[in-house]
Design a protein around this motif. Structure first.
Motif, PDB file in Angstrom:
ATOM      1  N   ASP A 160      36.962  15.392   4.043  1.00  0.00           N
ATOM      2  CA  ASP A 160      35.823  14.686   4.317  1.00  0.00           C
ATOM      3  C   ASP A 160      35.828  14.621   6.094  1.00  0.00           C
ATOM      4  N   TYR A 161      35.025  13.575   6.582  1.00  0.00           N
ATOM      5  CA  TYR A 161      34.935  13.410   7.975  1.00  0.00           C
ATOM      6  C   TYR A 161      35.855  12.629   8.502  1.00  0.00           C
ATOM      7  N   GLN A 162      36.435  12.609   9.458  1.00  0.00           N
ATOM      8  CA  GLN A 162      37.539  11.595   9.857  1.00  0.00           C
ATOM      9  C   GLN A 162      36.761  10.621  10.874  1.00  0.00           C
ATOM     10  N   GLN A 163      35.872  11.080  11.494  1.00  0.00           N
ATOM     11  CA  GLN A 163      35.073  10.063  12.496  1.00  0.00           C
ATOM     12  C   GLN A 163      33.461   9.936  12.037  1.00  0.00           C
ATOM     13  N   ILE A 164      33.130   8.519  11.744  1.00  0.00           N
ATOM     14  CA  ILE A 164      31.892   8.209  11.093  1.00  0.00           C
ATOM     15  C   ILE A 164      31.363   7.054  11.961  1.00  0.00           C
ATOM     16  N   VAL A 165      30.053   7.317  12.695  1.00  0.00           N
ATOM     17  CA  VAL A 165      29.432   6.483  13.414  1.00  0.00           C
ATOM     18  C   VAL A 165      28.244   6.181  12.889  1.00  0.00           C
ATOM     19  N   THR A 166      27.778   5.233  12.623  1.00  0.00           N
ATOM     20  CA  THR A 166      26.325   4.500  11.982  1.00  0.00           C
ATOM     21  C   THR A 166      25.276   3.451  12.741  1.00  0.00           C
ATOM     22  N   MET A 167      24.319   4.059  13.230  1.00  0.00           N
ATOM     23  CA  MET A 167      23.552   3.068  13.940  1.00  0.00           C
ATOM     24  C   MET A 167      22.105   2.776  13.278  1.00  0.00           C
ATOM     25  N   PRO A 168      21.588   1.504  13.163  1.00  0.00           N
ATOM     26  CA  PRO A 168      20.353   1.272  12.708  1.00  0.00           C
ATOM     27  C   PRO A 168      19.463   2.057  13.433  1.00  0.00           C
ATOM     28  N   PHE A 169      18.151   2.431  12.845  1.00  0.00           N
ATOM     29  CA  PHE A 169      17.047   2.599  13.476  1.00  0.00           C
ATOM     30  C   PHE A 169      16.532   1.956  14.751  1.00  0.00           C
ATOM     31  N   GLY A 170      16.263   2.441  15.687  1.00  0.00           N
ATOM     32  CA  GLY A 170      16.179   1.526  16.873  1.00  0.00           C
ATOM     33  C   GLY A 170      17.136   1.718  17.848  1.00  0.00           C
ATOM     34  N   LYS A 171      18.444   2.282  17.441  1.00  0.00           N
ATOM     35  CA  LYS A 171      19.558   2.106  18.448  1.00  0.00           C
ATOM     36  C   LYS A 171      19.692   3.567  18.864  1.00  0.00           C
ATOM     37  N   GLU A 172      20.453   3.721  19.630  1.00  0.00           N
ATOM     38  CA  GLU A 172      20.924   5.136  20.096  1.00  0.00           C
ATOM     39  C   GLU A 172      22.196   5.620  19.483  1.00  0.00           C
ATOM     40  N   ILE A 173      22.120   6.950  19.340  1.00  0.00           N
ATOM     41  CA  ILE A 173      23.599   7.553  18.778  1.00  0.00           C
ATOM     42  C   ILE A 173      23.805   8.746  19.585  1.00  0.00           C
ATOM     43  N   GLU A 174      25.261   8.931  19.984  1.00  0.00           N
ATOM     44  CA  GLU A 174      25.755   9.905  21.060  1.00  0.00           C
ATOM     45  C   GLU A 174      26.027  11.269  20.142  1.00  0.00           C
ATOM     46  N   LEU A 175      25.429  12.257  20.342  1.00  0.00           N
ATOM     47  CA  LEU A 175      26.060  13.457  19.855  1.00  0.00           C
ATOM     48  C   LEU A 175      26.794  14.391  20.824  1.00  0.00           C
ATOM     49  N   PRO A 176      28.101  14.306  20.336  1.00  0.00           N
ATOM     50  CA  PRO A 176      29.072  15.073  21.353  1.00  0.00           C
ATOM     51  C   PRO A 176      28.840  16.489  21.610  1.00  0.00           C
ATOM     52  N   GLU A 177      29.841  16.999  22.265  1.00  0.00           N
ATOM     53  CA  GLU A 177      29.983  18.628  22.447  1.00  0.00           C
ATOM     54  C   GLU A 177      29.563  19.147  21.154  1.00  0.00           C
ATOM     55  N   PRO A 178      28.989  20.473  21.182  1.00  0.00           N
ATOM     56  CA  PRO A 178      28.230  21.223  22.369  1.00  0.00           C
ATOM     57  C   PRO A 178      26.704  20.528  22.748  1.00  0.00           C
ATOM     58  N   PHE A 179      26.526  19.401  22.064  1.00  0.00           N
ATOM     59  CA  PHE A 179      24.969  18.749  22.404  1.00  0.00           C
ATOM     60  C   PHE A 179      25.198  18.117  23.373  1.00  0.00           C
ATOM     61  N   SER A 180      26.160  16.975  23.562  1.00  0.00           N
ATOM     62  CA  SER A 180      26.358  16.542  24.726  1.00  0.00           C
ATOM     63  C   SER A 180      25.081  15.410  25.205  1.00  0.00           C
ATOM     64  N   MET A 181      24.466  14.747  24.051  1.00  0.00           N
ATOM     65  CA  MET A 181      23.235  14.111  24.377  1.00  0.00           C
ATOM     66  C   MET A 181      23.349  12.652  23.700  1.00  0.00           C
ATOM     67  N   LEU A 183      20.685  10.727  21.120  1.00  0.00           N
ATOM     68  CA  LEU A 183      19.500  10.728  20.069  1.00  0.00           C
ATOM     69  C   LEU A 183      18.926   9.342  20.145  1.00  0.00           C
ATOM     70  N   GLU A 184      17.746   9.336  20.450  1.00  0.00           N
ATOM     71  CA  GLU A 184      17.015   8.031  20.217  1.00  0.00           C
ATOM     72  C   GLU A 184      16.439   7.880  18.800  1.00  0.00           C
ATOM     73  N   THR A 185      16.465   6.837  18.399  1.00  0.00           N
ATOM     74  CA  THR A 185      16.326   6.601  16.674  1.00  0.00           C
ATOM     75  C   THR A 185      14.935   5.621  16.570  1.00  0.00           C
ATOM     76  N   THR A 186      14.387   5.412  17.581  1.00  0.00           N
ATOM     77  CA  THR A 186      13.073   4.406  17.222  1.00  0.00           C
ATOM     78  C   THR A 186      12.202   5.037  16.442  1.00  0.00           C
ATOM     79  N   ASP A 187      11.768   6.413  16.779  1.00  0.00           N
ATOM     80  CA  ASP A 187      10.482   6.961  16.028  1.00  0.00           C
ATOM     81  C   ASP A 187      11.103   7.225  14.732  1.00  0.00           C
ATOM     82  N   LEU A 188      12.328   7.147  14.164  1.00  0.00           N
ATOM     83  CA  LEU A 188      12.785   7.440  12.913  1.00  0.00           C
ATOM     84  C   LEU A 188      12.091   6.285  11.841  1.00  0.00           C
ATOM     85  N   ALA A 189      12.044   4.930  12.478  1.00  0.00           N
ATOM     86  CA  ALA A 189      11.323   3.979  11.517  1.00  0.00           C
ATOM     87  C   ALA A 189      10.164   3.914  11.117  1.00  0.00           C
TER      88      ALA A 189
END
Length: 189
Positions: A160-181, A183-189
């Motif tokens: 399984d994956y050892q690290q899990i981060v969940t954010m509701p639509f409307g909140k930002e979520i960080e994508l680590p390397e190699p993306f290092s950015m 992700l805004e989720t407001t438009d997903l709702a």
């Protein structure tokens, strides 16, 4: 000379690989089950578009993306010969991973897969998650339309994956390397 009969799983896999699905349908072979999915609805494709647009514009690493690329996940005992089709598969452009690839390619070099839930959300939440982790895909981004959230699974290990981060639509979520950015989720709702 007589050939040994195929094991049931090998026979199923052979049948799966010979399938001729109707136009627009996708077939996957997951944990010994053949799953045929209808074409996605517009909201599903809208979510994929939101993620693709942001990652291609904001990622610090120049990424290639393939929508609906067939992956052979052959590592581990739980998912020995799975054939899955993520909604999006990401790889650093310098790797040229998709050039010349067979319809079903190994997952080596894939940086992230993205799934948007549809009819069988539990398959994306559980079964595919474990298969991606066993194949050592570093990041799995799940857009869960039912729950109104985005989950980033990282650090694959121990089935399984050892690290899990969940954010509701409307909140930002960080994508680590190699993306290092971010992700805004407001438009997903």
């Amino acid at each position: 000379m007589a050939h040994e009969p195929l094991a049931p799983e090998e026979l199923l896999l052979e049948g799966f690989l010979a399938l001729d699905t109707p136009e627009g349908y996708r077939a996957e072979f997951i944990e010994g089950d053949i799953v045929v999915k209808p074409p996605p609805d517009g909201d599903h494709e809208g979510c994929i578009s939101v993620v693709m647009r942001q990652v291609t514009r904001r990622s610090v690493t120049d990424m290639d993306v393939s929508g609906h690329k067939g992956l052979k996940l052959e590592r581990g005992s739980r998912c020995p010969k799975n054939h899955v089709i993520p909604d999006a598969t990401w790889a650093p452009r310098e790797r040229r991973l998709f050039r010349g690839a067979e319809p079903w390619m190994p997952a080596d070099g894939v940086a992230m897969v993205t799934e948007v839930t549809s009819l069988r959300a539990d398959r994306d939440r559980e079964v595919k998650r474990h298969c991606y982790a066993l194949a050592d895909i570093p990041l799995y981004l799940l857009v869960d339309r039912e729950r109104g959230s985005v989950t980033l699974f990282s650090e694959p290990g121990h089935d399984d994956y050892q690290q899990i981060v969940t954010m509701p639509f409307g909140k930002e979520i960080e994508l680590p390397e190699p993306f290092s950015m971010t992700l805004e989720t407001t438009d997903l709702a």
